[in-house]
Design a protein around this motif. Sequence first.
Motif, PDB file in Angstrom:
ATOM      1  N   ALA A   1       0.703  -1.259  -0.002  1.00 16.94           N
ATOM      2  CA  ALA A   1       0.111  -0.103  -0.030  1.00 16.94           C
ATOM      3  C   ALA A   1       0.946   1.382   0.029  1.00 16.94           C
ATOM      4  CB  ALA A   1      -1.045   0.046   1.249  1.00 16.94           C
ATOM      5  N   ARG A   2       1.964   1.263   0.809  1.00 19.89           N
ATOM      6  CA  ARG A   2       2.720   2.400   0.852  1.00 19.89           C
ATOM      7  C   ARG A   2       3.495   2.653  -0.424  1.00 19.89           C
ATOM      8  NH1 ARG A   2       3.183   4.330   5.674  1.00 19.89           N
ATOM      9  NH2 ARG A   2       2.854   3.165   7.517  1.00 19.89           N
ATOM     10  N   LYS A   3       3.635   1.633  -1.223  1.00 20.63           N
ATOM     11  CA  LYS A   3       4.378   1.836  -2.469  1.00 20.63           C
ATOM     12  C   LYS A   3       3.468   2.399  -3.559  1.00 20.63           C
ATOM     13  CE  LYS A   3       6.953  -1.109  -5.677  1.00 20.63           C
ATOM     14  NZ  LYS A   3       6.783  -2.776  -6.308  1.00 20.63           N
ATOM     15  N   ALA A   4       2.144   1.677  -3.389  1.00 17.02           N
ATOM     16  CA  ALA A   4       1.333   2.505  -4.370  1.00 17.02           C
ATOM     17  C   ALA A   4       1.130   4.144  -4.061  1.00 17.02           C
ATOM     18  CB  ALA A   4      -0.136   1.774  -4.170  1.00 17.02           C
ATOM     19  N   PHE A   5       1.222   4.460  -2.795  1.00 12.52           N
ATOM     20  CA  PHE A   5       0.999   5.548  -2.344  1.00 12.52           C
ATOM     21  C   PHE A   5       1.970   6.521  -2.889  1.00 12.52           C
ATOM     22  CE2 PHE A   5       1.112   9.151   0.854  1.00 12.52           C
ATOM     23  CZ  PHE A   5      -0.346   9.125   1.221  1.00 12.52           C
ATOM     24  N   GLU A   6       3.542   5.959  -2.703  1.00 15.23           N
ATOM     25  CA  GLU A   6       4.296   6.999  -3.422  1.00 15.23           C
ATOM     26  C   GLU A   6       4.222   7.138  -4.823  1.00 15.23           C
ATOM     27  OE1 GLU A   6       6.464   8.363  -1.431  1.00 15.23           O
ATOM     28  OE2 GLU A   6       5.709   7.452   0.364  1.00 15.23           O
ATOM     29  N   SER A   7       3.952   5.681  -5.584  1.00 10.26           N
ATOM     30  CA  SER A   7       3.992   5.839  -6.934  1.00 10.26           C
ATOM     31  C   SER A   7       2.939   6.640  -7.643  1.00 10.26           C
ATOM     32  CB  SER A   7       3.719   4.202  -7.394  1.00 10.26           C
ATOM     33  OG  SER A   7       2.669   3.689  -7.430  1.00 10.26           O
TER      34      SER A   7
END
Length: 151
Positions: free
Chosen positions: A47-53
């Motif tokens: 989820a954090r990765k998606a948040f950044e991307s």
Amino acid sequence: MGDIRSFFSEEDEALILSAVREAESCTSGEIRVRIEKEAGSDPMAAARKAFESLGMRNTELHNGVLFVLALEDRQFIILGDDGIDQKVPDDFWDSVRDVVIDHFGKGQFGQGLAEGIKLAGEQLAQYFPCQKDDVDELPNAISYADEGGDK
Ligand code: CA
Ligand code: CA
């Protein structure tokens, strides 16, 4: 499961989009929905990765919120940017999450997200009221994490 883009009916998509629009009409916060196929072994990291991307940090007040739903493992995570975390109590998202999960349990995914978005908007409005000349800083459209695109 087939194409994740066929998960929601057109009605569901419309329901989600209008919920985002409405929510953002009473708060400067920006809400987005992200659909993943699977969350993997660490759903929070995904989820954090998606948040950044998705550039969720690119709001002036750091008040972007991402609803991440991983379809295959039925994981649901709400992530808010730092500007929100600094202002709200730790259990801020619990009630939103409960509403969404309750609908999911009945198979109501579109409606669940829409209700959650609405509630999130109301709660955000207490801390981040809408501003004059509000800008739609992040797209309202659902983001699908399928191959070839992170938009
Ligand atoms: Ca806005
Ligand atoms: Ca928006």
